[in-house]
Design a protein around this motif. Structure first.
Motif, short mmCIF file in Angstrom:
data_model
loop_
_atom_site.label_atom_id
_atom_site.label_comp_id
_atom_site.label_asym_id
_atom_site.label_seq_id
_atom_site.Cartn_x
_atom_site.Cartn_y
_atom_site.Cartn_z
N ARG A 59 0.84 -1.22 0.00
CA ARG A 59 0.00 0.00 0.00
C ARG A 59 0.87 1.26 0.00
NH1 ARG A 59 -5.58 -0.45 1.62
NH2 ARG A 59 -5.46 1.73 2.23
N LYS A 60 1.94 1.24 0.78
CA LYS A 60 2.84 2.40 0.82
C LYS A 60 3.58 2.55 -0.50
CE LYS A 60 3.60 2.54 5.78
NZ LYS A 60 4.53 2.28 6.87
N ALA A 66 -3.14 7.65 -0.87
CA ALA A 66 -3.14 9.03 -1.38
C ALA A 66 -3.69 9.16 -2.79
CB ALA A 66 -1.72 9.58 -1.33
N ILE A 67 -4.11 8.06 -3.39
CA ILE A 67 -4.49 8.10 -4.80
C ILE A 67 -5.72 8.98 -5.05
CG2 ILE A 67 -5.97 6.06 -4.85
CD1 ILE A 67 -4.51 5.37 -7.51
N TYR A 71 -3.87 12.37 -6.94
CA TYR A 71 -3.75 12.00 -8.35
C TYR A 71 -4.08 13.17 -9.27
CZ TYR A 71 -4.63 9.86 -12.85
OH TYR A 71 -4.60 9.56 -14.19
N GLU A 72 -3.20 13.42 -10.19
CA GLU A 72 -3.42 14.40 -11.25
C GLU A 72 -3.36 13.67 -12.58
OE1 GLU A 72 -3.96 17.76 -11.27
OE2 GLU A 72 -4.13 17.73 -9.09
N PRO A 73 -4.43 13.67 -13.36
CA PRO A 73 -4.38 12.98 -14.65
C PRO A 73 -3.41 13.69 -15.60
CG PRO A 73 -6.43 14.18 -14.45
CD PRO A 73 -5.73 14.30 -13.13
N PRO A 74 -2.82 12.95 -16.52
CA PRO A 74 -1.94 13.59 -17.49
C PRO A 74 -2.69 14.65 -18.29
CG PRO A 74 -1.72 11.21 -17.59
CD PRO A 74 -2.86 11.50 -16.68
N GLU A 75 -1.98 15.68 -18.69
CA GLU A 75 -2.56 16.81 -19.42
C GLU A 75 -3.25 16.34 -20.71
OE1 GLU A 75 -1.14 21.12 -21.25
OE2 GLU A 75 0.34 19.76 -20.37
N VAL A 76 -2.71 15.31 -21.32
CA VAL A 76 -3.27 14.77 -22.56
C VAL A 76 -4.73 14.34 -22.33
CG1 VAL A 76 -3.07 12.90 -24.23
CG2 VAL A 76 -1.03 14.04 -23.38
N LEU A 77 -4.99 13.69 -21.21
CA LEU A 77 -6.35 13.25 -20.92
C LEU A 77 -7.29 14.44 -20.72
CD1 LEU A 77 -5.84 10.22 -18.52
CD2 LEU A 77 -6.49 10.20 -20.92
N ASP A 78 -6.83 15.45 -20.02
CA ASP A 78 -7.67 16.62 -19.80
C ASP A 78 -8.01 17.34 -21.10
OD1 ASP A 78 -7.97 16.36 -17.08
OD2 ASP A 78 -6.23 17.61 -16.60
N LYS A 79 -7.04 17.44 -21.98
CA LYS A 79 -7.25 18.22 -23.20
C LYS A 79 -7.98 17.47 -24.30
CE LYS A 79 -3.65 21.68 -23.27
NZ LYS A 79 -2.49 22.17 -24.00
N TYR A 80 -7.65 16.19 -24.49
CA TYR A 80 -8.06 15.54 -25.73
C TYR A 80 -9.08 14.40 -25.59
CZ TYR A 80 -4.19 18.24 -27.47
OH TYR A 80 -3.35 19.27 -27.78
N VAL A 81 -9.48 14.06 -24.40
CA VAL A 81 -10.50 13.01 -24.25
C VAL A 81 -11.86 13.70 -24.14
CG1 VAL A 81 -11.37 11.15 -22.82
CG2 VAL A 81 -8.93 11.39 -23.19
N PRO A 82 -12.72 13.48 -25.14
CA PRO A 82 -14.03 14.13 -25.12
C PRO A 82 -14.97 13.43 -24.13
CG PRO A 82 -13.81 12.79 -27.09
CD PRO A 82 -12.51 12.73 -26.36
N THR A 83 -15.16 14.03 -22.99
CA THR A 83 -16.04 13.48 -21.97
C THR A 83 -16.96 14.58 -21.45
OG1 THR A 83 -16.15 12.30 -19.88
CG2 THR A 83 -14.33 13.82 -20.15
N THR A 84 -18.16 14.22 -21.11
CA THR A 84 -19.15 15.19 -20.65
C THR A 84 -19.78 14.69 -19.36
OG1 THR A 84 -19.65 15.75 -22.94
CG2 THR A 84 -21.24 16.45 -21.28
N PHE A 85 -19.83 15.55 -18.37
CA PHE A 85 -20.49 15.23 -17.12
C PHE A 85 -22.00 15.33 -17.32
CE2 PHE A 85 -22.60 17.04 -13.38
CZ PHE A 85 -22.39 16.03 -12.48
N LEU A 86 -22.74 14.31 -16.91
CA LEU A 86 -24.20 14.35 -17.01
C LEU A 86 -24.86 14.69 -15.68
CD1 LEU A 86 -25.16 11.31 -19.25
CD2 LEU A 86 -25.26 13.72 -19.81
N CYS A 87 -24.62 13.84 -14.69
CA CYS A 87 -25.29 14.02 -13.41
C CYS A 87 -24.66 13.07 -12.39
CB CYS A 87 -26.78 13.73 -13.54
SG CYS A 87 -27.12 12.03 -14.07
#
Length: 118
Positions: A59-60, A66-67, A71-87
């Motif tokens: 675990r350590k 601490a995950i 956790y910070e997702p890679p910038e590539v995921l933030d910029k280029y993965v088309p995802t939309t929050f619904l609810c």
């Protein structure tokens, strides 16, 4: 945990005393933690203690505790993965739509392989 013998309770208490300094406070809140590790090794104290210490070290090493906070997702995921929050659903989990049809999955795989194996 209702059908525990006195010998089993003794092993569980010894296991708790032997590893009390190594477990996290959140793990201490889990009333069945020491029972599960003792039962997994047929209430053999030495084997259960080794197994629990290996689990804590894993675990350590993997930074499991601490995950969710660090956790910070890679910038590539933030910029280029088309995802939309619904609810939020009835269990208060996030519901999202991922438009995989417009995503370059092969390109993502190649780029993210670098982040995973750093």
């Amino acid at each position: 945990m209702d059908d525990i013998t006195q010998e089993q309770v003794k092993v569980i208490d010894e296991l708790k005393r032997a590893t009390i300094d190594e477990v996290t406070p959140k793990m201490l809140e889990d009333v069945s933690l020491f029972y599960r590790f003792a039962k997994a090794r047929d209430f053999n104290l030495a084997e259960a203690e080794t197994m629990l210490k290996n689990h804590i070290a894993w675990r350590k090493g993997m930074q499991i505790d601490a995950i969710l906070t660090d956790y910070e997702p890679p910038e590539v995921l933030d910029k280029y993965v088309p995802t939309t929050f619904l609810c939020f659903d009835k269990d208060e989990s996030v519901v999202r739509i991922n438009d995989a049809g417009r995503t370059d999955l092969k390109g993502m795989y190649i780029i993210l392989k670098v982040y995973i194996f750093l």
